[in-house]
Structures are given as C-alpha cells and as structure tokens.
Design a protein around this motif. Structure first.
Motif, PDB file in Angstrom:
ATOM      1  N   ASP A  25      10.027   7.106   8.331  1.00 10.02           N
ATOM      2  CA  ASP A  25       8.997   6.469   7.497  1.00 10.02           C
ATOM      3  C   ASP A  25       9.201   6.899   6.052  1.00 10.02           C
ATOM      4  OD1 ASP A  25       6.682   5.872   6.071  1.00 10.02           O
ATOM      5  OD2 ASP A  25       5.354   6.229   7.781  1.00 10.02           O
ATOM      6  N   PRO A  26       9.651   5.980   5.184  1.00  6.48           N
ATOM      7  CA  PRO A  26       9.957   6.354   3.795  1.00  6.48           C
ATOM      8  C   PRO A  26       8.722   6.513   2.901  1.00  6.48           C
ATOM      9  CG  PRO A  26      10.461   4.047   4.131  1.00  6.48           C
ATOM     10  CD  PRO A  26       9.978   4.572   5.460  1.00  6.48           C
ATOM     11  N   ILE A  27       7.548   6.433   3.465  1.00  7.12           N
ATOM     12  CA  ILE A  27       6.248   6.718   2.802  1.00  7.12           C
ATOM     13  C   ILE A  27       5.885   5.708   1.709  1.00  7.12           C
ATOM     14  CG2 ILE A  27       4.757   8.429   1.689  1.00  7.12           C
ATOM     15  CD1 ILE A  27       6.463  10.584   2.878  1.00  7.12           C
ATOM     16  N   THR A  28       4.948   4.876   2.074  1.00  9.80           N
ATOM     17  CA  THR A  28       4.465   3.825   1.178  1.00  9.80           C
ATOM     18  C   THR A  28       3.233   4.314   0.428  1.00  9.80           C
ATOM     19  OG1 THR A  28       5.295   2.188   2.717  1.00  9.80           O
ATOM     20  CG2 THR A  28       3.626   1.440   1.162  1.00  9.80           C
ATOM     21  N   LEU A  29       3.264   4.157  -0.893  1.00  7.77           N
ATOM     22  CA  LEU A  29       2.136   4.585  -1.736  1.00  7.77           C
ATOM     23  C   LEU A  29       1.482   3.349  -2.357  1.00  7.77           C
ATOM     24  CD1 LEU A  29       3.962   7.578  -3.461  1.00  7.77           C
ATOM     25  CD2 LEU A  29       2.252   7.711  -1.641  1.00  7.77           C
ATOM     26  N   PRO A  30       0.205   3.459  -2.745  1.00  8.30           N
ATOM     27  CA  PRO A  30      -0.502   2.294  -3.294  1.00  8.30           C
ATOM     28  C   PRO A  30       0.075   1.819  -4.619  1.00  8.30           C
ATOM     29  CG  PRO A  30      -2.028   4.087  -2.759  1.00  8.30           C
ATOM     30  CD  PRO A  30      -0.657   4.637  -2.631  1.00  8.30           C
ATOM     31  N   ILE A  31       0.195   0.517  -4.755  1.00  4.75           N
ATOM     32  CA  ILE A  31       0.782  -0.083  -5.956  1.00  4.75           C
ATOM     33  C   ILE A  31      -0.091   0.171  -7.194  1.00  4.75           C
ATOM     34  CG2 ILE A  31      -0.270  -2.357  -5.480  1.00  4.75           C
ATOM     35  CD1 ILE A  31       3.169  -1.775  -7.101  1.00  4.75           C
ATOM     36  N   ASN A  32      -1.398   0.336  -6.996  1.00  3.18           N
ATOM     37  CA  ASN A  32      -2.281   0.544  -8.156  1.00  3.18           C
ATOM     38  C   ASN A  32      -2.230   1.981  -8.679  1.00  3.18           C
ATOM     39  OD1 ASN A  32      -3.560   1.711  -6.015  1.00  3.18           O
ATOM     40  ND2 ASN A  32      -5.519   0.671  -6.287  1.00  3.18           N
ATOM     41  N   ALA A  33      -1.633   2.888  -7.901  1.00  2.53           N
ATOM     42  CA  ALA A  33      -1.618   4.297  -8.313  1.00  2.53           C
ATOM     43  C   ALA A  33      -0.210   4.851  -8.475  1.00  2.53           C
ATOM     44  CB  ALA A  33      -2.378   5.133  -7.289  1.00  2.53           C
ATOM     45  N   ALA A  34       0.754   4.243  -7.787  1.00  7.19           N
ATOM     46  CA  ALA A  34       2.116   4.794  -7.798  1.00  7.19           C
ATOM     47  C   ALA A  34       3.099   3.699  -8.190  1.00  7.19           C
ATOM     48  CB  ALA A  34       2.456   5.373  -6.431  1.00  7.19           C
ATOM     49  N   PHE A  35       3.196   3.485  -9.474  1.00  3.21           N
ATOM     50  CA  PHE A  35       4.069   2.451 -10.040  1.00  3.21           C
ATOM     51  C   PHE A  35       5.534   2.782  -9.758  1.00  3.21           C
ATOM     52  CE2 PHE A  35       6.217   1.023 -14.098  1.00  3.21           C
ATOM     53  CZ  PHE A  35       6.078  -0.331 -13.885  1.00  3.21           C
ATOM     54  N   LYS A  36       6.311   1.780  -9.313  1.00  3.34           N
ATOM     55  CA  LYS A  36       7.758   1.905  -9.095  1.00  3.34           C
ATOM     56  C   LYS A  36       8.159   2.678  -7.845  1.00  3.34           C
ATOM     57  CE  LYS A  36       9.855   0.359 -13.134  1.00  3.34           C
ATOM     58  NZ  LYS A  36      11.125  -0.331 -13.239  1.00  3.34           N
ATOM     59  N   GLN A  37       7.175   3.134  -7.056  1.00  8.01           N
ATOM     60  CA  GLN A  37       7.558   3.866  -5.838  1.00  8.01           C
ATOM     61  C   GLN A  37       7.898   2.911  -4.690  1.00  8.01           C
ATOM     62  OE1 GLN A  37       8.023   7.290  -5.518  1.00  8.01           O
ATOM     63  NE2 GLN A  37       7.953   6.935  -7.716  1.00  8.01           N
ATOM     64  N   GLN A  38       7.465   1.663  -4.803  1.00  8.98           N
ATOM     65  CA  GLN A  38       7.690   0.725  -3.708  1.00  8.98           C
ATOM     66  C   GLN A  38       9.171   0.373  -3.574  1.00  8.98           C
ATOM     67  OE1 GLN A  38       5.152   0.578  -5.944  1.00  8.98           O
ATOM     68  NE2 GLN A  38       3.763   1.414  -4.400  1.00  8.98           N
ATOM     69  N   SER A  73      -0.442  -1.131   4.979  1.00  6.61           N
ATOM     70  CA  SER A  73      -1.656  -1.301   4.164  1.00  6.61           C
ATOM     71  C   SER A  73      -1.803  -0.233   3.084  1.00  6.61           C
ATOM     72  CB  SER A  73      -2.903  -1.315   5.050  1.00  6.61           C
ATOM     73  OG  SER A  73      -2.817  -2.357   5.984  1.00  6.61           O
ATOM     74  N   ASN A  74      -1.035   0.850   3.195  1.00  9.51           N
ATOM     75  CA  ASN A  74      -1.047   1.850   2.114  1.00  9.51           C
ATOM     76  C   ASN A  74      -0.750   1.194   0.763  1.00  9.51           C
ATOM     77  OD1 ASN A  74      -1.023   3.591   4.296  1.00  9.51           O
ATOM     78  ND2 ASN A  74       0.573   4.923   3.502  1.00  9.51           N
ATOM     79  N   VAL A  75       0.122   0.174   0.789  1.00 14.92           N
ATOM     80  CA  VAL A  75       0.594  -0.409  -0.472  1.00 14.92           C
ATOM     81  C   VAL A  75      -0.548  -1.047  -1.268  1.00 14.92           C
ATOM     82  CG1 VAL A  75       1.257  -2.783   0.198  1.00 14.92           C
ATOM     83  CG2 VAL A  75       2.644  -1.531  -1.445  1.00 14.92           C
ATOM     84  N   SER A  76      -1.610  -1.447  -0.556  1.00 19.74           N
ATOM     85  CA  SER A  76      -2.664  -2.231  -1.208  1.00 19.74           C
ATOM     86  C   SER A  76      -4.037  -1.588  -1.126  1.00 19.74           C
ATOM     87  CB  SER A  76      -2.724  -3.605  -0.555  1.00 19.74           C
ATOM     88  OG  SER A  76      -3.164  -3.460   0.780  1.00 19.74           O
TER      89      SER A  76
END
Ligand code: THG
Length: 274
Positions: free
Chosen positions: A165-178, A203-206
């Motif tokens: 699991d490469p760990i998904t972070l929220p787009i509103n808080a972690a820019f460029k991690q996706q 759903s972490n992404v959003s």
C-alpha cells in the motif's frame, strides 16, 4: 480487481455508535449494500468506538460473518491490538480468509505482525512507510515496499498473500503526493516478478473534499493504469464501480461486450437487475 469494502469502519459516525450498542441491524444494512455493489473482502475497523477494543473487534467480525463468508480485512493502525485480535478471530472463524490491515515497514512492526500472519494463515498489507513516517518521495516508498515484501517472503509468506500500500493522502492537504502513489506502484510492480498485490485506501484521497466521489473514481482509474489490482472503496458507489470495470475493459483485463458491466456482475454472481 479485488474490491475491499470500506464502509464497516468506526471512522463513520453511524458505525462508531453501532459498535458499543451492539446494533447488528445497522451493520447488516450497510454490509448488504457493500456486497450488492461487488465487495470481495470486507474491511472492518472499530475506529474510536467506546468500550473494550478487542471485544468490539471480535463482535464486529462475527456480525459481518453472520451475513457473509467473504474474507475479512482486520483494519487497525495499532499493531498491539491486531496482535490480540487476529488469533481470536482466527479461532472464532477458522474457515474465513483473513488479511491483516496493516503493518508498516518499520522493523518493530514487521517483527510483531508478520509472525502473526504466518501463524494464523492470513494475508497482510504492508504500508510503504517506516519509523520516519510517510515518505514525501517515490524512492523511499519503493525502498519501504521492497523491504516489506522481502521480509514477508523470507518469513515464508506467498506473494499472493502480500499487499503493498503506497499510502494515499488527501489532495486538499498533501499536494503532489498522489503522483508518488502512482509512480510507486509502477516501480514496485516492475522490480518484483511475480508482483504482490497493490492496494490503496481510495477515499483517503478525497477526505473532506466537496467533489469526493469524482476525485475517488478519477484517482482509481489513474492508479489502475499503473498496476493497482486491489482497492479499499465504497463498493456501494455504483459510478465508482462502473468506472473501475470500464478501466479494466480498456486495459484488457476484462473482455469487452456491449453490456460489459452486466457481464462483470454476472461473473461475480450478483443480480443484474433484469
Ligand atoms: N490503507 C489501508 N487501510 C486503510 C486506509 C488506507 N483503512 C482505512 C482507510 N485508509 C480506508 N477507509 C476509509 C474509510 C472512510 C474514509 C476514508 C477511508 C472517509 N470517511 C469520511 C471522512 O473521513 O470524511 C467519513 C465521513 C462520514 O462520516 O461520512 O473519508 O489508506 N491499508
């Protein structure tokens, strides 16, 4: 694609309240929708629910199992809780496939949880992070993923039981991690043959974003093109599942027919609505 359903999770307020109340009806109502949408595995997480965490976890596992024989993913960030819960669930449900969700690539976590996976014949999800936290770059994610995979294989696990699991972070808080998630999957898939499974908590992404469903289904399709084969999702979200099946058809992982979504549902033994 292997679909883990995300909804039986104490992060959701209704589930969080249902656990100490021992409200089976609510869990069964939510689960029915997740299964009807196409869930293959039920991820269960007690979240910050009140009461004894071990007893809560066992109750939740048994409550889900009353409705379905599907595999269970035992989800907690607390390794010590998983160490107690996994053998108890294995004993209570001897014939059910189990997945430990999750273990980091930090030595202390792997030393605790990989032997539990081996002893209890479970799968395991390895997060691409270590004691220093979630990496801000692709290289460290790949290094952590490779360390976890090698450690699990050396302990006697088979590739098919290992999910990275490469760990998904929220787009509103972690820019460029996706894009690091996508590139991490691509590189880990290339350097490992046979490759393990690749999974994300979609759903972490959003989280706390307005257009959450659109973000989820777009990111799922992007990850699929990189080699993602498993995801923790809201399987009752029909548009998400339709986008996933469509991407699989376009990537040549499912055969095209004029009614390919219906065909996918038939393959899974789900009602097709006519
Ligand atoms: N990797 C792995 N396991 C995981 C995750 C992961 N398990 C948990 C999580 N991430 C995946 N499941 C969810 C469940 C819910 C949400 C996100 C991921 C979510 N929920 C709403 C929120 O927080 O905004 C809840 C709001 C509500 O109550 O309606 O976003 O990455 N291995």
């Amino acid at each position: 694609m292997i679909v883990f359903s995300e909804r039986i999770n104490g992060m959701y307020r209704d589930v969080r309240a249902a656990i100490p109340e021992r409200n089976k009806q609510l869990i069964h109502q939510l689960l029915e929708k997740q299964l009807a949408g196409g869930a293959d595995v039920v991820d269960i997480n007690i979240g910050p629910s009140k009461g004894d965490p071990v007893e809560n976890f066992i109750w939740l596992a048994q409550t889900v199992h009353e409705m379905t024989d599907k595999p269970l993913s035992l989800d907690s960030a607390k390794a010590d809780l998983l160490v107690q819960v996994v053998p108890r669930v294995r004993q209570a449900l001897p014939d059910t496939k189990l997945v430990i969700n999750s273990c980091t690539a930090a030595r202390a976590y792997m030393d605790k949880l990989i032997p539990i996976a081996v002893e209890n014949h479970t799968g395991i999800i390895g997060l691409t992070m270590d004691q220093d936290g979630v990496p801000g770059n692709v290289e460290k994610r790949v290094e952590c993923g490779a360390t976890f995979l090698m450690t699990a294989l050396e302990a006697g696990m088979s590739t098919d039981d290992i999910y990275l699991d490469p760990i998904t972070l929220p787009i509103n808080a972690a820019f460029k991690q996706q894009e690091n998630v996508i590139e991490g999957i691509r590189q880990l898939a290339l350097i490992n043959d046979p490759a393990p499974h690749f999974i994300i908590g979609l759903s972490n992404v959003s989280t706390k974003c307005l257009l959450n469903k659109l973000l989820n289904r777009t990111f799922l399709v992007m990850c699929l093109t990189a080699g993602l084969d498993t995801a923790i999702v809201d399987s009752a979200d029909q548009e998400l599942i339709d986008a996933m099946v469509t991407a699989e058809v376009l990537l040549g992982k499912q055969l095209y027919s004029d009614e390919y979504v219906k065909a996918w549902r038939m393959q899974k033994g789900l009602p097709t609505g006519c």
